[in-house]
Design a protein around this motif. Structure first.
Motif, PDB file in Angstrom:
ATOM      1  N   ASP A   1      24.644  14.270  28.434  1.00 14.08           N
ATOM      2  CA  ASP A   1      24.689  13.627  29.752  1.00 14.08           C
ATOM      3  C   ASP A   1      25.412  14.465  30.801  1.00 14.08           C
ATOM      4  N   VAL A   2      25.334  15.783  30.656  1.00 18.07           N
ATOM      5  CA  VAL A   2      25.866  16.687  31.676  1.00 18.07           C
ATOM      6  C   VAL A   2      24.833  16.785  32.787  1.00 18.07           C
ATOM      7  N   SER A   3      25.300  16.832  34.023  1.00 19.80           N
ATOM      8  CA  SER A   3      24.410  16.913  35.177  1.00 19.80           C
ATOM      9  C   SER A   3      23.419  18.067  35.041  1.00 19.80           C
ATOM     10  N   PHE A   4      22.149  17.807  35.377  1.00 24.67           N
ATOM     11  CA  PHE A   4      21.101  18.831  35.250  1.00 24.67           C
ATOM     12  C   PHE A   4      21.444  20.072  36.075  1.00 24.67           C
ATOM     13  N   LYS A   5      21.918  19.876  37.299  1.00 24.08           N
ATOM     14  CA  LYS A   5      22.263  21.018  38.165  1.00 24.08           C
ATOM     15  C   LYS A   5      23.391  21.849  37.549  1.00 24.08           C
ATOM     16  N   VAL A   6      24.362  21.160  36.953  1.00 21.23           N
ATOM     17  CA  VAL A   6      25.486  21.845  36.315  1.00 21.23           C
ATOM     18  C   VAL A   6      24.999  22.655  35.116  1.00 21.23           C
ATOM     19  N   VAL A   7      24.115  22.048  34.308  1.00 18.48           N
ATOM     20  CA  VAL A   7      23.575  22.727  33.118  1.00 18.48           C
ATOM     21  C   VAL A   7      22.797  23.972  33.525  1.00 18.48           C
ATOM     22  N   LYS A   8      21.975  23.831  34.536  1.00 14.47           N
ATOM     23  CA  LYS A   8      21.138  24.943  34.994  1.00 14.47           C
ATOM     24  C   LYS A   8      21.994  26.130  35.447  1.00 14.47           C
ATOM     25  N   LYS A   9      23.029  25.831  36.217  1.00 15.60           N
ATOM     26  CA  LYS A   9      23.918  26.882  36.711  1.00 15.60           C
ATOM     27  C   LYS A   9      24.704  27.517  35.562  1.00 15.60           C
ATOM     28  N   PHE A  10      25.163  26.674  34.646  1.00 15.06           N
ATOM     29  CA  PHE A  10      25.963  27.143  33.509  1.00 15.06           C
ATOM     30  C   PHE A  10      25.148  28.096  32.632  1.00 15.06           C
ATOM     31  N   VAL A  11      23.942  27.675  32.241  1.00 17.54           N
ATOM     32  CA  VAL A  11      23.087  28.487  31.364  1.00 17.54           C
ATOM     33  C   VAL A  11      22.708  29.799  32.045  1.00 17.54           C
ATOM     34  N   SER A  12      22.459  29.725  33.346  1.00 13.92           N
ATOM     35  CA  SER A  12      22.099  30.929  34.106  1.00 13.92           C
ATOM     36  C   SER A  12      23.256  31.943  34.100  1.00 13.92           C
ATOM     37  N   SER A  13      24.472  31.445  34.275  1.00 12.10           N
ATOM     38  CA  SER A  13      25.652  32.328  34.285  1.00 12.10           C
ATOM     39  C   SER A  13      25.868  32.973  32.927  1.00 12.10           C
ATOM     40  N   VAL A  14      25.725  32.167  31.857  1.00 14.16           N
ATOM     41  CA  VAL A  14      25.909  32.707  30.500  1.00 14.16           C
ATOM     42  C   VAL A  14      24.847  33.758  30.197  1.00 14.16           C
ATOM     43  N   GLN A  15      23.597  33.442  30.536  1.00 15.00           N
ATOM     44  CA  GLN A  15      22.489  34.371  30.243  1.00 15.00           C
ATOM     45  C   GLN A  15      22.665  35.691  30.976  1.00 15.00           C
ATOM     46  N   GLU A  16      23.076  35.624  32.231  1.00 17.28           N
ATOM     47  CA  GLU A  16      23.271  36.835  33.035  1.00 17.28           C
ATOM     48  C   GLU A  16      24.307  37.760  32.405  1.00 17.28           C
ATOM     49  N   ARG A  17      25.374  37.144  31.854  1.00 17.11           N
ATOM     50  CA  ARG A  17      26.435  37.943  31.233  1.00 17.11           C
ATOM     51  C   ARG A  17      26.060  38.391  29.811  1.00 17.11           C
ATOM     52  N   ALA A  18      25.328  37.526  29.100  1.00 14.61           N
ATOM     53  CA  ALA A  18      25.040  37.793  27.685  1.00 14.61           C
ATOM     54  C   ALA A  18      23.963  38.863  27.481  1.00 14.61           C
ATOM     55  N   ILE A  19      22.984  38.906  28.391  1.00 11.85           N
ATOM     56  CA  ILE A  19      21.913  39.900  28.242  1.00 11.85           C
ATOM     57  C   ILE A  19      22.344  41.180  28.959  1.00 11.85           C
ATOM     58  N   GLY A  20      23.266  41.866  28.324  1.00 12.54           N
ATOM     59  CA  GLY A  20      23.773  43.119  28.878  1.00 12.54           C
ATOM     60  C   GLY A  20      23.961  44.110  27.750  1.00 12.54           C
TER      61      GLY A  20
ATOM     62  N   ARG B   1      30.052  12.578  23.642  1.00 10.91           N
ATOM     63  CA  ARG B   1      29.105  13.464  24.310  1.00 10.91           C
ATOM     64  C   ARG B   1      29.800  14.540  25.150  1.00 10.91           C
ATOM     65  N   GLY B   2      30.632  14.145  26.103  1.00 20.42           N
ATOM     66  CA  GLY B   2      31.381  15.122  26.891  1.00 20.42           C
ATOM     67  C   GLY B   2      30.833  15.389  28.275  1.00 20.42           C
ATOM     68  N   GLY B   3      29.778  14.635  28.676  1.00 17.54           N
ATOM     69  CA  GLY B   3      29.140  14.879  29.966  1.00 17.54           C
ATOM     70  C   GLY B   3      30.073  14.774  31.155  1.00 17.54           C
ATOM     71  N   ALA B   4      30.944  13.758  31.159  1.00 19.48           N
ATOM     72  CA  ALA B   4      31.842  13.557  32.299  1.00 19.48           C
ATOM     73  C   ALA B   4      32.829  14.705  32.446  1.00 19.48           C
ATOM     74  N   ALA B   5      33.408  15.142  31.325  1.00 24.62           N
ATOM     75  CA  ALA B   5      34.401  16.223  31.367  1.00 24.62           C
ATOM     76  C   ALA B   5      33.784  17.524  31.877  1.00 24.62           C
ATOM     77  N   LEU B   6      32.519  17.754  31.526  1.00 22.00           N
ATOM     78  CA  LEU B   6      31.871  19.011  31.893  1.00 22.00           C
ATOM     79  C   LEU B   6      31.246  19.000  33.284  1.00 22.00           C
ATOM     80  N   SER B   7      31.000  17.811  33.832  1.00 20.88           N
ATOM     81  CA  SER B   7      30.307  17.733  35.122  1.00 20.88           C
ATOM     82  C   SER B   7      31.206  17.425  36.310  1.00 20.88           C
ATOM     83  N   THR B   8      32.246  16.631  36.088  1.00 20.56           N
ATOM     84  CA  THR B   8      33.014  16.055  37.198  1.00 20.56           C
ATOM     85  C   THR B   8      33.563  17.091  38.166  1.00 20.56           C
TER      86      THR B   8
END
Length: 459
Positions: free
Chosen positions: A43-62, A256-263
């Protein structure tokens, strides 16, 4: 346990990464797709998830990561760092007015979020920190809330101010601040009225209070178990009233942890505290790095140490040193068992302790001994004589029968408990001289825990 569902899913993803000697770009993308699904299901916000995954991918594929000695661990490290950044990076404290000026803190939130209890918890923490708090009851619509705040104030031994239900919340807040100024109180915590849902009348009342008494900090209490809804509530309050910090209540029940990760990301406001239980002592400072470690199954030993230090402030130093010396010599008797039980309760119970140890978060609540089971074991020890507690070797069939009768247990329960205790004694002797390569650490903890529960199904 907190974050149990999300933590399990993320650890399964990381297990696959660790199993690969070398990672390809496709491996990383596949893992991050699974991370994305786990976060959305939490239940983490979709916008938050999208930004988070994008940041990780940018750093990880190096090149540094892909060709590193341990690329799987590097990706996990990046996920951990990005998760910390998501929740605020730095720990945020309550801000106070300089000098001797009175700091006014207004508590806000929906009905049932735990606002009144949280107000008392914060007052207790501030008192321990050397402040002189005053709790002011401004929920005139629910007389029970006033009484609840009064009772909690007494439990936390902090001062309490109320003027019944006839005056308006704005007047009571103003009178409470004046009372604080005249009675050498330097922090006023205003408990305001909640509603079942957000409405304009409630928002206007909060805005009025802020204007009338010059509120320095507005803390919003949101129920972590409501997931994305908690984030929506936080955004609404922040837009209409203005919020300086957030307290996530009922975090112990949020698997779940959605509130802690999104707020933080959605509102831009820091999380100050998290409520980890119903007791008035169950309020923890929010540390983004420690919370990320919990979510990723890395444990939270620092918070456990903080709890131990706080608990030991009430323990006799001489007694603690004596226990340490006896343990060093491999001596562990029933009196020490009783003291261990007492310390365990102060730290929030066995489940709370294990949840903060690395790798132990997979233990479910039904695998842990319940309070009734622990109380039964305690009753067995309390039914022993002082000599029997200090010298377990004295146990004979007749003594065991007497102890069983005295504690209201079957003789088989007493025999099983004593057998587990003897195994724990042997482990204690081994732990001091444990050499590298021998079974220790987790195995010892499991056996010790089995003894505390007196329950063979445990672990």
């Amino acid at each position: 346990m907190a974050f149990e569902s999300l933590s399990d899913k993320l650890q399964n993803v990381f297990k696959k990464l660790r199993g690969k000697g070398k990672l390809t770009e496709d491996d990383v993308k596949l893992a991050l797709r699974e991370v994305k699904m786990a976060l959305l299901e939490a239940d983490v916000s979709f916008k938050v998830v999208k930004k988070f995954v994008s940041s990780v991918q940018e750093r990880a594929i190096g090149e540094d990561v892909m060709n590193g000695l341990n690329p799987g661990q590097m990706v996990i490290k990046i996920v951990n760092e990005e998760m910390i950044k998501l929740m605020g990076s730095e720990t945020t404290q309550i801000q106070f007015k300089p000098g001797n000026e009175v700091t006014v803190i207004m508590m806000a939130g929906l009905q049932g979020a735990g606002k009144t209890t949280t107000a008392a918890k914060i007052a207790g923490k501030l008192k321990k920190a050397g402040k002189f708090p005053l709790l002011v009851a401004c929920d005139v619509y629910r007389p029970a809330a006033i009484e609840q705040l009064r009772v909690n104030a007494q439990k936390m031994t902090v001062d309490f101010f109320e003027e019944g239900t006839e005056k308006s919340p704005v007047e009571i807040a103003r009178d409470g601040v004046n009372f604080a100024k005249n009675n050498h109180k330097n922090v006023v915590i205003i408990d305001t009225a909640g509603r079942l849902q957000i409405d304009d009348a409630m928002m206007k009342e909060l805005v009025q209070i802020k204007k009338e008494v010059d509120v320095y900090q507005t803390l919003l209490v949101v129920d972590a178990m409501t997931g994305q809804e908690a984030v929506n509530v936080a955004s609404e309050f922040n837009d209409k009233v203005g919020v300086d910090g957030i307290v996530l209540s009922k975090m112990d029940g949020d698997t779940r942890g959605g509130a802690a990760l999104s707020t933080r990301q959605v509102t831009g406001k820091p999380i100050l505290f998290v409520g980890m239980g119903e007791k008035l002592s169950d309020l923890e400072q929010f540390y983004p790095d420690r919370m990320a470690n919990r979510i990723l199954g890395m444990g939270d030993v620092l918070t456990l140490i903080d709890k131990a230090v706080e608990a030991n402030q009430e323990v006799d130093l001489e007694q603690s040193q004596e226990m340490a010396q006896r343990l060093k010599k491999g001596k562990f008797d029933f009196e020490m068992y009783l003291e261990s039980m007492k310390q365990m309760r102060k730290l929030g119970g066995l489940g709370s302790i294990l949840s903060m140890l690395p790798g132990m978060n997979k233990i479910s609540d039904d695998q842990l001994p319940d309070e009734k089971e622990l109380a039964r074991m305690e009753a067995i020890v309390l039914s022993m004589t002082v000599e029997e507690r200090r010298n377990p070797k004295l146990m004979s069939p007749t003594r065991k029968k007497r102890i069983a009768d005295g504690s209201g247990n079957d003789i088989a329960v007493v025999n099983r408990f004593i057998k587990n205790f003897e195994q724990a004694q042997k482990l204690m002797k081994q732990m001091g001289g444990m050499k590298k390569g021998k079974r220790g650490g987790m195995g010892n903890l499991m056996n010790m825990s089995r003894m505390f529960g007196g329950n063979n199904k445990f672990f």
